[in-house]
Write a protein that holds these residues in place. Structure first.
Motif, PDB file in Angstrom:
ATOM      1  N   PRO A  19      30.118  42.902  18.098  1.00  0.00           N
ATOM      2  CA  PRO A  19      28.490  43.531  18.184  1.00  0.00           C
ATOM      3  C   PRO A  19      28.090  43.621  19.654  1.00  0.00           C
ATOM      4  CG  PRO A  19      28.753  41.961  16.430  1.00  0.00           C
ATOM      5  CD  PRO A  19      30.092  41.638  17.317  1.00  0.00           C
ATOM      6  N   LYS A  20      28.339  42.640  20.628  1.00  0.00           N
ATOM      7  CA  LYS A  20      27.700  42.892  21.787  1.00  0.00           C
ATOM      8  C   LYS A  20      28.127  43.798  22.637  1.00  0.00           C
ATOM      9  CE  LYS A  20      27.312  38.438  23.624  1.00  0.00           C
ATOM     10  NZ  LYS A  20      27.384  37.328  24.454  1.00  0.00           N
ATOM     11  N   ASN A  21      29.509  44.037  22.467  1.00  0.00           N
ATOM     12  CA  ASN A  21      30.046  45.228  23.695  1.00  0.00           C
ATOM     13  C   ASN A  21      30.832  46.117  23.179  1.00  0.00           C
ATOM     14  OD1 ASN A  21      32.008  43.666  23.565  1.00  0.00           O
ATOM     15  ND2 ASN A  21      31.709  42.556  25.339  1.00  0.00           N
ATOM     16  N   HIS A  22      31.088  46.172  21.658  1.00  0.00           N
ATOM     17  CA  HIS A  22      32.096  46.769  20.918  1.00  0.00           C
ATOM     18  C   HIS A  22      33.653  46.819  21.438  1.00  0.00           C
ATOM     19  CE1 HIS A  22      28.812  50.243  19.756  1.00  0.00           C
ATOM     20  NE2 HIS A  22      28.616  48.973  19.292  1.00  0.00           N
ATOM     21  N   GLN A  23      34.038  45.645  22.324  1.00  0.00           N
ATOM     22  CA  GLN A  23      35.175  45.406  22.466  1.00  0.00           C
ATOM     23  C   GLN A  23      36.264  45.058  21.089  1.00  0.00           C
ATOM     24  OE1 GLN A  23      35.798  41.858  24.883  1.00  0.00           O
ATOM     25  NE2 GLN A  23      37.227  42.820  26.085  1.00  0.00           N
ATOM     26  N   LYS A  24      37.166  45.474  21.070  1.00  0.00           N
ATOM     27  CA  LYS A  24      38.130  45.492  19.907  1.00  0.00           C
ATOM     28  C   LYS A  24      39.185  44.350  20.205  1.00  0.00           C
ATOM     29  CE  LYS A  24      37.602  50.392  18.775  1.00  0.00           C
ATOM     30  NZ  LYS A  24      38.347  51.476  18.592  1.00  0.00           N
ATOM     31  N   LEU A  25      39.038  43.299  19.517  1.00  0.00           N
ATOM     32  CA  LEU A  25      39.775  42.135  19.729  1.00  0.00           C
ATOM     33  C   LEU A  25      40.707  41.691  18.366  1.00  0.00           C
ATOM     34  CD1 LEU A  25      37.120  39.964  21.605  1.00  0.00           C
ATOM     35  CD2 LEU A  25      39.103  41.479  22.388  1.00  0.00           C
ATOM     36  N   CYS A  26      41.511  40.826  18.503  1.00  0.00           N
ATOM     37  CA  CYS A  26      42.370  40.357  17.479  1.00  0.00           C
ATOM     38  C   CYS A  26      41.478  39.026  17.094  1.00  0.00           C
ATOM     39  CB  CYS A  26      43.776  39.883  17.646  1.00  0.00           C
ATOM     40  SG  CYS A  26      44.032  38.660  19.190  1.00  0.00           S
ATOM     41  N   LYS A  27      41.877  38.353  16.182  1.00  0.00           N
ATOM     42  CA  LYS A  27      40.898  37.061  15.947  1.00  0.00           C
ATOM     43  C   LYS A  27      41.162  35.998  16.832  1.00  0.00           C
ATOM     44  CE  LYS A  27      42.426  34.411  12.385  1.00  0.00           C
ATOM     45  NZ  LYS A  27      42.927  33.836  11.049  1.00  0.00           N
ATOM     46  N   THR A  28      42.336  35.710  17.252  1.00  0.00           N
ATOM     47  CA  THR A  28      42.772  34.648  17.951  1.00  0.00           C
ATOM     48  C   THR A  28      41.984  34.950  19.591  1.00  0.00           C
ATOM     49  OG1 THR A  28      44.899  34.170  17.406  1.00  0.00           O
ATOM     50  CG2 THR A  28      44.354  33.544  19.541  1.00  0.00           C
ATOM     51  N   CYS A  29      42.061  36.156  19.997  1.00  0.00           N
ATOM     52  CA  CYS A  29      41.317  36.401  21.039  1.00  0.00           C
ATOM     53  C   CYS A  29      39.891  36.320  21.189  1.00  0.00           C
ATOM     54  CB  CYS A  29      41.695  37.682  21.686  1.00  0.00           C
ATOM     55  SG  CYS A  29      43.265  37.867  22.361  1.00  0.00           S
ATOM     56  N   PHE A  30      39.299  36.817  19.960  1.00  0.00           N
ATOM     57  CA  PHE A  30      37.927  36.530  19.706  1.00  0.00           C
ATOM     58  C   PHE A  30      37.381  35.186  19.642  1.00  0.00           C
ATOM     59  CE2 PHE A  30      34.397  35.647  16.616  1.00  0.00           C
ATOM     60  CZ  PHE A  30      33.495  36.444  17.185  1.00  0.00           C
ATOM     61  N   ILE A  31      38.269  34.390  19.105  1.00  0.00           N
ATOM     62  CA  ILE A  31      37.707  32.964  19.040  1.00  0.00           C
ATOM     63  C   ILE A  31      37.647  32.497  20.427  1.00  0.00           C
ATOM     64  CG2 ILE A  31      38.369  30.641  18.172  1.00  0.00           C
ATOM     65  CD1 ILE A  31      39.187  32.068  15.633  1.00  0.00           C
ATOM     66  N   GLN A  32      38.577  32.746  21.290  1.00  0.00           N
ATOM     67  CA  GLN A  32      38.710  32.236  22.825  1.00  0.00           C
ATOM     68  C   GLN A  32      37.773  32.593  23.546  1.00  0.00           C
ATOM     69  OE1 GLN A  32      42.960  33.233  23.809  1.00  0.00           O
ATOM     70  NE2 GLN A  32      43.738  31.739  22.732  1.00  0.00           N
ATOM     71  N   VAL A  33      37.423  34.022  23.136  1.00  0.00           N
ATOM     72  CA  VAL A  33      36.335  34.640  24.304  1.00  0.00           C
ATOM     73  C   VAL A  33      34.860  34.080  23.843  1.00  0.00           C
ATOM     74  CG1 VAL A  33      34.947  36.762  24.570  1.00  0.00           C
ATOM     75  CG2 VAL A  33      37.493  36.617  24.657  1.00  0.00           C
ATOM     76  N   PHE A  34      34.691  33.714  22.498  1.00  0.00           N
ATOM     77  CA  PHE A  34      33.388  33.261  22.099  1.00  0.00           C
ATOM     78  C   PHE A  34      33.180  31.980  22.739  1.00  0.00           C
ATOM     79  CE2 PHE A  34      30.902  30.855  19.076  1.00  0.00           C
ATOM     80  CZ  PHE A  34      29.917  31.745  18.860  1.00  0.00           C
TER      81      PHE A  34
END
Length: 429
Positions: A19-34
Motif C-alpha cells: 500500500p505504501k508504494n505499490h511495489q509488487k513482492l512475494c511473501k518472503t521479500c515483503f516480510i524481510q522488507v517490513f
C-alpha cells in the motif's frame, strides 16, 4: 495472464502490492522488507541501548501483536540485548477487553515473554463500563486515554522498567496530527510527532517503533506470519473524535496512497516551527530518522503505535479478503489487490523554517517551559499540581453518590409500581 515476478528476488511470484508504494513482492521479500524498515527506524533513532528492559504495551490487537513479534525477531537477529516484557491494561470493558486479554496471554506463551496486567479498578476504583454508565458514551475516550497513559507508566514502574513501546502506526500518527491541527493545538501536535516521549532522565519514556509503518501493511505482515491477534473494535470508540480524523485519512489514502506519510512529514515540519520552550521537546533528538531512507524508496514514493484501532471492521474485512486471495491462489486463479494509483517519482518540496519572525502573540511574551513534577494527590508525574487523571476522578466521584441515590429511587419506584400492579391484579381477580 502470466504471473508477475517479485520486484526484489525476481524469481518468486508476487502476491502482495505494498500500500505504501505499490511495489509488487512475494511473501518472503515483503516480510524481510517490513522487518528491515522497522530495524532502520530503531537504529536510526537510537531507540534502545543494550541491556534495556522494555515493556511492550500489549492490547492483543494487530499493532501490539506485530510489535511484539517484530521486536522479538529483531532482538534475536541483531542482538539488541533487550529484555522484553508484555504490559497490558485492563480497562474493564466486558465483551471486549476480557476477550482480548486472553489473546495477550496466549502471546505471552508464544513469544516466551513475562506478562503484567494492570486494571483500572485496581488503580482508580473505576472500570470503563462504570465510567460510561455515569457520563454516557460521548467523551468517554477522553477518560480512557488519560487513564490508560497513566496506567502504562504506573505498570512500568511496578516492573521497574523505564521504557514503554506502543504499537502506534503511521495511520495513528497522521490521525493525531490532523486532530491537533483541527483543534489548533500546535504544541501538542509537536509533541505527538516525536517518535520518543521523554528522555533518559524521565521516570518512564514511551516510543513508537511502528511510527512509519502503514496499518494495512501491519495487517499483511500479521496475516502472512500467521500471528494470533484480536480483531474486534472497542465498543465505545465509534463515538470518539478520532473516528472523524480516521475517516478523512482513509479517504485521502484512497485518492493518494502516500497521503498518510505526507501528513506525518508535514506534521514533523510544523513541529519545527513550535519553540522548544513550549513543547519541551528537542527537535534534533525527536526527528532523527530519514523519511526517505526509512521507506527504502525516494520521497516521491511516500516518504516516511496501546489500543489496536481499526475503522469499523475495515481491517477485519481486509483479513477476510486476504484469506480468500490465498484460497484463490491455490486454485491457480490470479487475484490482484486493487489499489489506487500514485504518481511515483514526484518530488515533494520540504518547507524549512528559516528566519521566522515572531508572530503578533509572541511579541513581548516570555515563553515558559513546562516543568515536570508530581501530582500532589497521587504522586504521579505531572506538569500540573493535580494531574489530569485525579481531576477526572474528582468529577466521577462527585457523581457517584448522586448515581447511587438515583439507582435507589429507581428501585423504590419500581417496587411501588410492582405493588400497585399486584393490587390491580387482585382487584380484577
Amino acid at each position: 495472464m502470466a504471473p508477475v515476478p517479485c520486484a526484489i528476488c525476481k524469481t518468486s511470484r508476487a502476491l502482495i502490492i505494498r500500500p505504501k508504494n505499490h511495489q509488487k513482492l512475494c511473501k518472503t521479500c515483503f516480510i524481510q522488507v517490513f522487518e528491515a524498515e522497522i530495524h532502520h527506524t530503531i537504529t536510526s533513532t537510537s531507540l534502545f541501548s543494550p541491556g534495556d528492559r522494555i515493556a511492550i504495551g500489549a492490547s492483543g490487537g494487530k499493532d501490539s501483536t506485530v510489535l511484539a513479534s517484530v521486536l522479538k525477531t529483531l532482538n534475536e537477529r541483531y542482538n539488541y540485548g533487550l529484555e522484553l516484557v508484555l504490559l497490558s491494561i485492563d480497562e474493564g470493558i466486558k465483551g471486549y477487553r476480557d476477550d482480548s486479554l486472553e489473546t495477550v496471554k496466549r502471546n505471552a506463551v508464544q513469544y516466551d515473554m513475562p506478562l503484567k496486567i494492570v486494571g483500572y479498578d485496581e488503580l482508580y476504583g473505576w472500570t470503563m463500563d462504570q465510567v460510561v454508565e455515569t457520563i454516557g458514551k460521548k467523551g468517554n475516550c477522553t477518560y480512557c486515554g488519560v487513564f490508560r497513559r497513566q496506567a502504562l507508566d504506573r505498570g512500568a514502574k511496578m516492573l521497574g522498567i523505564k521504557h514503554v513501546v506502543t504499537g502506534h502506526n503511521a495511520d495513528d500518527v497522521a490521525e493525531t496530527i490532523l486532530m491537533n491541527l483541527l483543534r489548533g493545538d500546535l504544541p501538542r501536535l509537536a509533541r505527538s510527532t516525536s517518535i520518543v516521549t521523554g528522555d533518559e532522565t524521565s521516570d518512564v519514556r514511551r516510543s513508537k517503533p511502528l511510527k512509519y509503518a502503514y496499518e494495512k501493511e501491519i495487517v499483511l505482515y500479521a496475516h502472512h506470519k500467521k500471528l494470533d491477534y484480536f480483531t474486534t473494535e472497542c465498543i465505545y470508540s465509534p463515538e470518539a473524535f478520532r473516528g472523524s480524523a480516521r475517516s478523512l485519512i482513509k479517504n485521502l489514502e484512497r485518492v493518494r496512497p502516500s497521503a498518510i506519510l505526507d501528513v506525518v512529514r508535514s506534521g514533523e515540519d510544523m513541529a519545527k516551527l513550535v519553540p522548544e520552550e513550549v513543547t519541551g521537546v528537542s527537535h534534533c533528538k525527536s526527528q532523527k530518522v530519514s523519511l526517505s531512507s526509512a521507506d527504502g524508496e525516494d520521497e516521491g514514493a511516500g516518504g516516511c503505535g496501546t489500543n489496536g484501532r481499526s475503522s469499523g471492521g475495515e481491517m477485519a474485512d481486509m483479513e477476510k479478503n486476504l484469506q480468500q486471495n490465498e484460497d484463490a491462489v491455490g486454485r491457480e486463479v490470479d487475484v490482484t489487490l486493487l489499489m489506487s494509483s500514485d504518481t511515483n517519482g514526484q518530488k515533494h518540496n520540504r518547507i524549512e523554517a528559516k528566519g521566522r519572525k515572531p508572530g503578533r502573540q509572541e511579541v513581548g511574551k516570555k515563553l515558559v517551559r513546562q516543568k515536570l513534577g508530581t501530582c500532589t494527590r497521587c504522586g504521579y508525574m505531572s506538569s500540573q499540581e493535580i494531574c489530569k487523571a485525579c481531576t477526572l476522578l474528582e468529577g466521577l466521584n462527585k457523581n457517584r453518590p448522586k448515581m447511587e441515590i438515583e439507582i435507589g429511587v429507581e428501585e423504590e419506584e419500581s417496587s411501588t409500581l410492582r405493588r400497585r400492579m399486584e393490587g390491580i391484579a387482585v382487584a380484577v381477580g
